[in-house]
Enzyme design. Structure first.
Site, mmCIF file in Angstrom:
data_model
loop_
_atom_site.group_PDB
_atom_site.id
_atom_site.type_symbol
_atom_site.label_atom_id
_atom_site.label_comp_id
_atom_site.label_asym_id
_atom_site.label_seq_id
_atom_site.Cartn_x
_atom_site.Cartn_y
_atom_site.Cartn_z
ATOM 1 N N HIS A 152 0.754 -1.295 0.050
ATOM 2 C CA HIS A 152 -0.016 -0.047 -0.073
ATOM 3 C C HIS A 152 0.767 1.262 -0.065
ATOM 4 O O HIS A 152 1.558 1.473 1.066
ATOM 5 C CB HIS A 152 -0.769 -0.107 1.367
ATOM 6 C CG HIS A 152 -1.858 1.090 1.273
ATOM 7 N ND1 HIS A 152 -2.241 1.784 2.397
ATOM 8 C CD2 HIS A 152 -2.660 1.737 0.474
ATOM 9 C CE1 HIS A 152 -3.133 2.624 2.077
ATOM 10 N NE2 HIS A 152 -3.374 2.741 0.875
ATOM 11 N N GLU A 164 2.866 0.387 3.235
ATOM 12 C CA GLU A 164 2.413 -0.753 4.311
ATOM 13 C C GLU A 164 2.685 -1.885 3.574
ATOM 14 O O GLU A 164 1.981 -2.017 2.430
ATOM 15 C CB GLU A 164 0.889 -0.287 4.684
ATOM 16 C CG GLU A 164 0.779 0.853 5.649
ATOM 17 C CD GLU A 164 -0.631 1.015 6.092
ATOM 18 O OE1 GLU A 164 -0.678 1.894 7.053
ATOM 19 O OE2 GLU A 164 -1.602 0.900 5.143
ATOM 20 N N ASN A 202 -5.027 4.395 7.156
ATOM 21 C CA ASN A 202 -6.206 4.665 6.878
ATOM 22 C C ASN A 202 -7.274 4.796 7.962
ATOM 23 O O ASN A 202 -8.402 5.197 7.807
ATOM 24 C CB ASN A 202 -6.677 3.917 5.557
ATOM 25 C CG ASN A 202 -6.791 4.568 4.168
ATOM 26 O OD1 ASN A 202 -7.214 5.765 4.029
ATOM 27 N ND2 ASN A 202 -5.796 4.011 3.424
HETATM 28 N N1 LIG Z 1 -5.932 7.786 -4.893
HETATM 29 C C1 LIG Z 1 -5.291 7.440 -3.590
HETATM 30 O O1 LIG Z 1 -4.960 8.476 -2.923
HETATM 31 C C2 LIG Z 1 -4.942 6.305 -3.151
HETATM 32 C C3 LIG Z 1 -3.999 5.857 -2.129
HETATM 33 C C4 LIG Z 1 -3.617 4.695 -1.904
HETATM 34 C C5 LIG Z 1 -4.161 3.746 -2.234
HETATM 35 N N2 LIG Z 1 -5.064 3.719 -3.214
HETATM 36 C C6 LIG Z 1 -5.918 2.395 -3.766
HETATM 37 O O2 LIG Z 1 -5.216 2.380 -5.102
HETATM 38 C C7 LIG Z 1 -6.149 1.786 -5.944
HETATM 39 C C8 LIG Z 1 -6.252 2.491 -7.417
HETATM 40 O O3 LIG Z 1 -7.090 3.979 -6.758
HETATM 41 P P1 LIG Z 1 -6.705 5.252 -7.734
HETATM 42 O O4 LIG Z 1 -6.899 6.583 -6.876
HETATM 43 O O5 LIG Z 1 -5.459 5.217 -8.403
HETATM 44 O O6 LIG Z 1 -7.946 5.030 -8.856
HETATM 45 P P2 LIG Z 1 -8.177 5.807 -10.138
HETATM 46 O O7 LIG Z 1 -9.586 5.758 -10.279
HETATM 47 O O8 LIG Z 1 -7.324 6.940 -10.317
HETATM 48 O O9 LIG Z 1 -7.508 4.700 -11.373
HETATM 49 C C9 LIG Z 1 -7.839 3.524 -11.408
HETATM 50 C C10 LIG Z 1 -7.566 2.904 -12.848
HETATM 51 O O10 LIG Z 1 -7.797 1.506 -12.800
HETATM 52 C C11 LIG Z 1 -8.180 1.180 -14.416
HETATM 53 N N3 LIG Z 1 -8.719 0.176 -14.040
HETATM 54 C C12 LIG Z 1 -10.213 -0.013 -13.618
HETATM 55 N N4 LIG Z 1 -10.469 -1.415 -13.620
HETATM 56 C C13 LIG Z 1 -9.502 -2.035 -14.285
HETATM 57 C C14 LIG Z 1 -9.116 -3.201 -14.708
HETATM 58 N N5 LIG Z 1 -9.960 -4.496 -14.419
HETATM 59 N N6 LIG Z 1 -7.897 -3.504 -15.376
HETATM 60 C C15 LIG Z 1 -7.066 -2.640 -15.493
HETATM 61 N N7 LIG Z 1 -7.418 -1.451 -15.353
HETATM 62 C C16 LIG Z 1 -8.429 -0.996 -14.607
HETATM 63 C C17 LIG Z 1 -8.821 2.493 -14.571
HETATM 64 O O11 LIG Z 1 -9.188 2.567 -15.947
HETATM 65 C C18 LIG Z 1 -8.327 3.689 -14.090
HETATM 66 O O12 LIG Z 1 -7.257 4.329 -14.797
HETATM 67 C C19 LIG Z 1 -7.379 1.592 -5.048
HETATM 68 O O13 LIG Z 1 -7.443 0.264 -4.390
HETATM 69 C C20 LIG Z 1 -7.479 2.617 -3.869
HETATM 70 O O14 LIG Z 1 -7.989 2.283 -2.880
HETATM 71 C C21 LIG Z 1 -5.575 5.118 -3.612
#
Ligand SMILES: NC(=O)c1ccc[n+]([C@@H]2O[C@H](COP(=O)([O-])OP(=O)(O)OC[C@H]3O[C@@H](n4cnc5c(N)ncnc54)[C@H](O)[C@@H]3O)[C@@H](O)[C@H]2O)c1
Length: 302
Positions: A152, A164, A202
């Site tokens: 993470h 993490e 979180n």
């Molecule tokens: N945004 C944050 O601050 C943050 C921080 C830490 C962890 N996360 C975690 O990271 C993960 C992604 O979050 P994000 O904010 O980057 O999301 P986001 O919505 O910005 O991006 C997700 C991407 O994944 C793609 N996608 C969706 N389904 C897919 C699939 N089956 N195969 C390939 N690509 C696919 C989408 O097209 C998109 O480009 C989540 O699990 C979130 O909880 C987010």
């Protein structure tokens, strides 16, 4: 009780020399940047082909900033970019370590890992960047669940040091060790966490968003004032500015997952105000509008 073992780990430590990142959104592209910058050939995959040119641009810009700050030479930047392969073809996603950073939904992540298991050897490690979903549940039903682990990163991934590393019930200790060691090689500060909802950061930070949203809903103060007060009290970003950076949609899904994981404990209840922002497509910086507007700089900047 014996620990699960990983197929590659009979006698020597697991070696990670190639990486694939699934999801070129807010987190995926930051993680990909960190990997190429630290010498790892990296495949970045997204189902949405439109994300790929934007991802290359964003990573080039991120590396460019490091050149400006003289933390990277122009040659190192070019070499890093040359290590990056972008694709929208899932069969090309093969690597020693695959880090998924797709939408925060258990069914989507499990389906992805099942597909990846068909085309990758049993020794490939499947890491999830999930903020809140249980690693144990994510691994259930995946061939070789001992290779599934939480990795993470925090946003923005190129800047934030903390990673993490989460072991689920099935995770092989040497898989967690290999991911922990890799995070160190990426210049990060890895910390081990048990598989509890929201892990460490979180779990604590959830209340920052949830209470901020309650204050706004109860009209105790406007969002700008709440942000300004918390920033002047020492927080780097107020909760609304931070949700815009994270992605209002991503943040909402994490709160929803944690609410469920804590058996609908009211203190994690998601906010209707936030849900409406999500429904309206006001997802924060990445969509050009969230709690604030980002017209001039466009999506992704502020
Ligand atoms: N945004 C944050 O601050 C943050 C921080 C830490 C962890 N996360 C975690 O990271 C993960 C992604 O979050 P994000 O904010 O980057 O999301 P986001 O919505 O910005 O991006 C997700 C991407 O994944 C793609 N996608 C969706 N389904 C897919 C699939 N089956 N195969 C390939 N690509 C696919 C989408 O097209 C998109 O480009 C989540 O699990 C979130 O909880 C987010």
């Amino acid at each position: 009780m014996t620990s699960p073992t990983h197929p590659a780990a009979a006698s020597q430590p697991i070696s990670i020399e190639t990486v694939a990142i699934v999801g070129a959104g807010t987190m995926g592209l930051g993680i990909a940047q960190v990997c190429v910058q630290h010498g790892l050939p990296t495949i970045l995959f997204d189902i949405n082909a439109d994300m790929l040119p934007k991802a290359r641009q964003a990573i080039a810009a991120g590396l460019g900033k490091l050149v400006e700050k003289q933390k990277l030479s122009p040659e190192e930047r070019d070499a890093a970019l040359a290590r990056l392969t972008l694709t929208d073809k899932l069969p090309e996603v093969r690597a020693d370590l695959i880090v998924e950073a797709v939408v925060e939904r258990l069914d989507v992540k499990q389906q992805l890992f099942r597909q990846l298991a068909e085309q990758n050897p049993a020794a490939s490690i499947f890491a999830s960047n999930t903020s809140s979903l249980p690693i144990t549940r994510l691994a259930a039903g995946i061939p070789h669940p001992e290779r599934v682990v939480g990795m993470h990163f925090f946003n923005p991934a190129p800047i934030m040091k903390l990673v993490e590393v989460i072991s689920g019930v099935a995770t092989a200790p040497d898989v967690a060790d290999a991911v922990f060691a890799l995070a160190g090689r990426l210049g990060k500060r890895p910390v081990r966490a048990a598989d509890a909802p929201g892990f460490i950061v979180n779990r604590v930070a959830r209340h920052y968003y949830v209470e901020g949203l309650k204050l706004a809903e109860e009209q105790v103060a406007p969002v700008e004032v709440i942000d300004e007060l918390l920033e002047s009290a020492g927080f780097r970003m107020g909760p609304f500015r931070l949700m815009d950076l994270i992605g209002v949609d991503s943040n909402y899904l994490v709160t929803s997952a944690m609410y469920e994981a804590f058996h609908f404990d009211a203190k994690f209840r998601p906010s209707r105000l936030q849900q409406q922002k999500v429904d309206a497509g006001h997802h924060g910086r990445k969509s050009g509008r969230g709690f604030y507007e980002y017209p001039a700089s466009g999506p992704g900047k502020g």
